[in-house]
Design a protein around this motif. Structure first.
Motif, mmCIF file in Angstrom:
data_model
loop_
_atom_site.group_PDB
_atom_site.id
_atom_site.type_symbol
_atom_site.label_atom_id
_atom_site.label_comp_id
_atom_site.label_asym_id
_atom_site.label_seq_id
_atom_site.Cartn_x
_atom_site.Cartn_y
_atom_site.Cartn_z
ATOM 1 N N THR A 130 24.100 29.410 28.217
ATOM 2 C CA THR A 130 25.246 28.530 28.003
ATOM 3 C C THR A 130 24.828 27.415 27.055
ATOM 4 N N ILE A 131 25.675 27.138 26.080
ATOM 5 C CA ILE A 131 25.462 26.015 25.163
ATOM 6 C C ILE A 131 26.401 24.905 25.608
ATOM 7 N N THR A 132 25.857 23.726 25.854
ATOM 8 C CA THR A 132 26.707 22.585 26.205
ATOM 9 C C THR A 132 26.930 21.732 24.962
ATOM 10 N N GLY A 133 28.093 21.109 24.892
ATOM 11 C CA GLY A 133 28.395 20.266 23.747
ATOM 12 C C GLY A 133 29.684 19.506 23.962
ATOM 13 N N THR A 134 30.208 18.961 22.876
ATOM 14 C CA THR A 134 31.481 18.244 22.922
ATOM 15 C C THR A 134 32.332 18.669 21.731
ATOM 16 N N LEU A 135 33.635 18.498 21.893
ATOM 17 C CA LEU A 135 34.589 18.644 20.800
ATOM 18 C C LEU A 135 35.363 17.340 20.718
ATOM 19 N N THR A 136 35.558 16.832 19.507
ATOM 20 C CA THR A 136 36.309 15.590 19.318
ATOM 21 C C THR A 136 37.554 15.878 18.489
ATOM 22 N N PHE A 137 38.702 15.480 19.052
ATOM 23 C CA PHE A 137 39.983 15.632 18.389
ATOM 24 C C PHE A 137 40.449 14.263 17.920
ATOM 25 N N GLU A 138 41.106 14.231 16.792
ATOM 26 C CA GLU A 138 41.587 12.991 16.196
ATOM 27 C C GLU A 138 42.446 12.179 17.170
ATOM 28 N N LYS A 139 43.364 12.826 17.887
ATOM 29 C CA LYS A 139 44.273 12.121 18.795
ATOM 30 C C LYS A 139 43.895 12.285 20.260
ATOM 31 N N ALA A 140 43.537 13.474 20.672
ATOM 32 C CA ALA A 140 43.283 13.740 22.092
ATOM 33 C C ALA A 140 41.964 13.150 22.579
ATOM 34 N N GLY A 141 40.988 12.951 21.677
ATOM 35 C CA GLY A 141 39.711 12.379 22.075
ATOM 36 C C GLY A 141 38.613 13.427 22.199
ATOM 37 N N THR A 142 37.582 13.076 22.963
ATOM 38 C CA THR A 142 36.382 13.906 23.091
ATOM 39 C C THR A 142 36.325 14.547 24.468
ATOM 40 N N VAL A 143 35.929 15.822 24.491
ATOM 41 C CA VAL A 143 35.855 16.572 25.737
ATOM 42 C C VAL A 143 34.552 17.381 25.771
ATOM 43 N N ASP A 144 33.964 17.497 26.961
ATOM 44 C CA ASP A 144 32.779 18.341 27.142
ATOM 45 C C ASP A 144 33.190 19.805 27.125
ATOM 46 N N VAL A 145 32.334 20.642 26.565
ATOM 47 C CA VAL A 145 32.619 22.071 26.477
ATOM 48 C C VAL A 145 31.332 22.864 26.711
ATOM 49 N N ASP A 146 31.454 23.997 27.390
ATOM 50 C CA ASP A 146 30.344 24.931 27.604
ATOM 51 C C ASP A 146 30.703 26.248 26.936
#
Length: 157
Positions: A130-146
């Motif tokens: 599993t690779i852990t990381g984050t995604l950042t959206f211009e409006k929605a913000g940042t979320v953790d993702v696996d």
């Protein structure tokens, strides 16, 4: 007794496979109006220090959002990429300004198209990890993702 053990073992494998498939399909993350479905990556090609991440992103809102940044625990260099044909040659490049997610639309990050590019890996990633990381959206913000790491040829059909 031997037949009973074999049937029990076969049943356990079947149920395990069903739960694995079900879990993979149910892997959804939400932030604001954005829903991210089944983030996954392919095993690194042999000897390569890169990997690619894929997913489906749905914007349930009334305004466009944009995936502007991604991070990963396996590297400090992550870019949002696209692949396009130029003549007979497939070209890969960073998407300037990020990936637009129109209102009411679903954007698929998939092989030979839009994707998250992990570069300069600390170590190759392997199927089952599993690779852990984050995604950042211009409006929605940042979320953790696996990202679930799949076989090297996953998604090529």
């Amino acid at each position: 007794m031997k037949l009973f053990k074999e049937i029990t073992f076969a049943s356990a494998l079947t149920l395990g496979a069903l739960f694995t498939i079900s879990d993979a399909q149910a892997h959804e993350i939400k932030i604001g109006d954005i829903a991210i479905s089944h983030p996954w990556a392919r095993q690194s090609p042999m000897g390569a220090d890169v990997a690619a991440g894929f997913m489906t992103i749905t914007n349930n809102g009334k305004e466009e959002d944009r995936l502007v940044k991604a991070t990963a625990s396996i590297t400090s260099t992550v870019q949002l990429h696209e692949m396009k044909m130029k003549g007979d040659v497939m070209k890969m490049s960073e998407v300037p300004g990020g990936i637009a997610i129109p209102p009411g639309a679903t954007v698929e990050l998939k092989p030979k198209s839009l994707h998250v590019m992990f570069m300069g890996l600390k170590a190759p990633v392997k199927e089952g990890e599993t690779i852990t990381g984050t995604l950042t959206f211009e409006k929605a913000g940042t979320v953790d993702v696996d990202y679930d790491v799949m076989a090297p040829n996953a998604g090529m059909d």
